[in-house]
Design a protein around this motif. Structure first.
Motif, PDB file in Angstrom:
ATOM      1  N   ARG A 136       0.828  -1.198   0.000  1.00 48.25           N
ATOM      2  CA  ARG A 136       0.000   0.000   0.000  1.00 48.25           C
ATOM      3  C   ARG A 136       0.868   1.256   0.000  1.00 48.25           C
ATOM      4  NH1 ARG A 136      -4.857  -0.246   4.237  1.00 48.25           N
ATOM      5  NH2 ARG A 136      -5.281   1.675   3.076  1.00 48.25           N
ATOM      6  N   VAL A 137       0.498   2.192  -0.860  1.00 47.33           N
ATOM      7  CA  VAL A 137       1.228   3.450  -0.960  1.00 47.33           C
ATOM      8  C   VAL A 137       0.589   4.456  -0.010  1.00 47.33           C
ATOM      9  CG1 VAL A 137       1.945   5.312  -2.502  1.00 47.33           C
ATOM     10  CG2 VAL A 137       1.774   2.951  -3.352  1.00 47.33           C
ATOM     11  N   GLY A 138       1.414   5.186   0.695  1.00 46.60           N
ATOM     12  CA  GLY A 138       0.898   6.176   1.639  1.00 46.60           C
ATOM     13  C   GLY A 138       0.103   7.271   0.954  1.00 46.60           C
ATOM     14  N   GLY A 139      -0.867   7.815   1.628  1.00 44.87           N
ATOM     15  CA  GLY A 139      -1.684   8.890   1.081  1.00 44.87           C
ATOM     16  C   GLY A 139      -1.034  10.248   1.276  1.00 44.87           C
ATOM     17  N   SER A 140      -1.709  11.261   0.803  1.00 42.25           N
ATOM     18  CA  SER A 140      -1.207  12.629   0.965  1.00 42.25           C
ATOM     19  C   SER A 140      -2.380  13.549   1.264  1.00 42.25           C
ATOM     20  CB  SER A 140      -0.476  13.090  -0.307  1.00 42.25           C
ATOM     21  OG  SER A 140      -1.360  13.064  -1.415  1.00 42.25           O
ATOM     22  N   LYS A 141      -2.094  14.654   1.908  1.00 43.00           N
ATOM     23  CA  LYS A 141      -3.125  15.614   2.265  1.00 43.00           C
ATOM     24  C   LYS A 141      -3.211  16.716   1.223  1.00 43.00           C
ATOM     25  CE  LYS A 141      -2.835  14.966   7.280  1.00 43.00           C
ATOM     26  NZ  LYS A 141      -2.613  15.634   8.607  1.00 43.00           N
ATOM     27  N   VAL A 142      -4.415  17.210   1.042  1.00 40.93           N
ATOM     28  CA  VAL A 142      -4.623  18.351   0.141  1.00 40.93           C
ATOM     29  C   VAL A 142      -5.190  19.503   0.956  1.00 40.93           C
ATOM     30  CG1 VAL A 142      -4.954  16.932  -1.909  1.00 40.93           C
ATOM     31  CG2 VAL A 142      -6.923  17.489  -0.485  1.00 40.93           C
ATOM     32  N   GLN A 143      -4.968  20.722   0.447  1.00 41.91           N
ATOM     33  CA  GLN A 143      -5.372  21.909   1.193  1.00 41.91           C
ATOM     34  C   GLN A 143      -6.824  22.295   0.943  1.00 41.91           C
ATOM     35  OE1 GLN A 143      -3.388  23.284   3.472  1.00 41.91           O
ATOM     36  NE2 GLN A 143      -1.900  21.673   2.963  1.00 41.91           N
ATOM     37  N   ASN A 144      -7.314  21.963  -0.260  1.00 43.77           N
ATOM     38  CA  ASN A 144      -8.684  22.373  -0.602  1.00 43.77           C
ATOM     39  C   ASN A 144      -9.247  21.470  -1.690  1.00 43.77           C
ATOM     40  OD1 ASN A 144      -7.598  23.438  -3.109  1.00 43.77           O
ATOM     41  ND2 ASN A 144      -6.837  25.143  -1.840  1.00 43.77           N
ATOM     42  N   VAL A 145     -10.492  21.709  -2.058  1.00 45.76           N
ATOM     43  CA  VAL A 145     -11.172  20.878  -3.055  1.00 45.76           C
ATOM     44  C   VAL A 145     -10.519  21.017  -4.420  1.00 45.76           C
ATOM     45  CG1 VAL A 145     -13.358  20.477  -4.264  1.00 45.76           C
ATOM     46  CG2 VAL A 145     -13.359  20.970  -1.811  1.00 45.76           C
ATOM     47  N   ASP A 146     -10.113  22.213  -4.789  1.00 38.22           N
ATOM     48  CA  ASP A 146      -9.502  22.424  -6.106  1.00 38.22           C
ATOM     49  C   ASP A 146      -8.241  21.578  -6.256  1.00 38.22           C
ATOM     50  OD1 ASP A 146     -11.483  24.187  -6.776  1.00 38.22           O
ATOM     51  OD2 ASP A 146     -10.353  25.974  -6.154  1.00 38.22           O
ATOM     52  N   GLU A 147      -7.444  21.527  -5.206  1.00 35.30           N
ATOM     53  CA  GLU A 147      -6.219  20.713  -5.256  1.00 35.30           C
ATOM     54  C   GLU A 147      -6.558  19.229  -5.354  1.00 35.30           C
ATOM     55  OE1 GLU A 147      -2.117  19.903  -2.667  1.00 35.30           O
ATOM     56  OE2 GLU A 147      -3.536  21.479  -2.040  1.00 35.30           O
ATOM     57  N   LEU A 148      -7.629  18.809  -4.670  1.00 33.42           N
ATOM     58  CA  LEU A 148      -8.073  17.414  -4.748  1.00 33.42           C
ATOM     59  C   LEU A 148      -8.498  17.065  -6.166  1.00 33.42           C
ATOM     60  CD1 LEU A 148      -8.952  14.690  -3.543  1.00 33.42           C
ATOM     61  CD2 LEU A 148     -11.118  15.756  -2.909  1.00 33.42           C
ATOM     62  N   VAL A 149      -9.293  17.951  -6.792  1.00 38.73           N
ATOM     63  CA  VAL A 149      -9.750  17.709  -8.158  1.00 38.73           C
ATOM     64  C   VAL A 149      -8.571  17.632  -9.113  1.00 38.73           C
ATOM     65  CG1 VAL A 149     -11.081  18.679 -10.078  1.00 38.73           C
ATOM     66  CG2 VAL A 149     -12.018  18.739  -7.753  1.00 38.73           C
ATOM     67  N   ALA A 150      -7.599  18.499  -8.927  1.00 34.84           N
ATOM     68  CA  ALA A 150      -6.427  18.507  -9.796  1.00 34.84           C
ATOM     69  C   ALA A 150      -5.646  17.204  -9.679  1.00 34.84           C
ATOM     70  CB  ALA A 150      -5.524  19.696  -9.449  1.00 34.84           C
TER      71      ALA A 150
END
Length: 269
Positions: free
Chosen positions: A245-259
């Motif tokens: 399993r590859v570790g996840g990462s955090k995003v700052q906002n929805v736009d960054e998640l969509v990107a």
């Protein structure tokens, strides 16, 4: 003295030698299966089955005339039979296969058990009740008990969490686990019961019983003696470890998640 005509019960308990539940499973270098050069023990569900057979005799006294355990496996599987004998079984039957032979599939095991039961009937020791684990923890197939009942034309009660025998009526009332609850059924003997975890907690064999078990008889047979072919119908092509399993990462906002989703190839529906 038992009254003339009173029903007597013979119980058969199939058991399997499996990799111990506490061992961390690893794929062998050839990728043909898992590494078997580790600690083995009795399949935990089969251990529950042996315990239940012994408890039935403790409750029903002389009504249970014999508890016989049977295994199909390599020479080392005799250790599993000795464990069952130390728990309280009376005798054991070992259908021995070569160490290098592939593990029998559920249908082959069910056919071998049906042949053992027919052999016991011919010898005047007709089996009235088969108690076995609902599944083995190595293949998790959960099919053998059902297949055995089908081959024999017997009643079946799977995933049992309580078993009550009415010897005089030749019947059993079984509470079985189902999705979202429990179901109580009444079955006529002869009967195949498969055990669930909540049925009981197996006892530890005492040292005196372990010593006594060494003197109890273990009958040996070959599959040919039962006129059964245990050749697998399925071929395992390759066994591999699950991907890391590859570790996840955090995003700052929805736009960054969509990107990031677009970068990974996901598109909106």
């Amino acid at each position: 003295m038992r009254p003339t005509g009173a029903r007597l019960l013979n119980i058969l308990v199939p058991v399997k030698r499996a990799v111990d539940y506490a061992v961390k499973i690893r794929v062998n270098p050839q990728q043909t299966g898992v590494d078997l050069n580790v600690k083995h023990s009795m399949n935990p569900f089969d251990e529950i089955a042996v315990e239940e057979a012994v408890r039935l005799r403790e409750r029903l006294k002389e009504a249970v005339t014999s508890i016989k355990v049977v295994t199909i496996g390599p020479p080392k599987a005799a250790e599993t039979l000795r464990t069952a004998l130390a728990m309280g079984a009376d005798a054991a039957l070992h259908v021995e296969i070569p160490e290098s032979a592939p593990a029998p599939e559920p249908l082959g095991v069910a056919r071998a058990l049906a042949a053992v039961i027919e052999q016991q009937r011919g010898a005047g020791n007709a089996v009235d009740l088969v108690i076995m684990g609902k599944q083995a923890i190595d293949d998790d197939a959960g099919q053998t008990g059902q297949m055995l009942a089908g081959l024999l034309g017997w009643a079946q009660a799977t995933f049992a969490s309580r078993v009550d025998l009415d010897v005089a009526a030749g019947a059993a009332t079984v509470l079985r686990e189902i999705d979202g609850g429990a179901e109580e059924i009444r079955c006529r003997l002869p009967l195949v019961v498969t055990t669930d975890l909540r049925l009981n907690e197996p006892r530890y064999a005492s040292l005196p019983n372990i010593m006594k078990a060494k003197k109890k008889p273990i009958e040996k047979l070959a599959p040919a003696d039962l006129s059964v072919d245990l050749t697998p119908r399925l071929e395992t092509l390759k066994v591999t470890e699950p991907p890391v399993r590859v570790g996840g990462s955090k995003v700052q906002n929805v736009d960054e998640l969509v990107a990031k989703l677009k970068e990974a190839g996901f598109t909106a529906v």
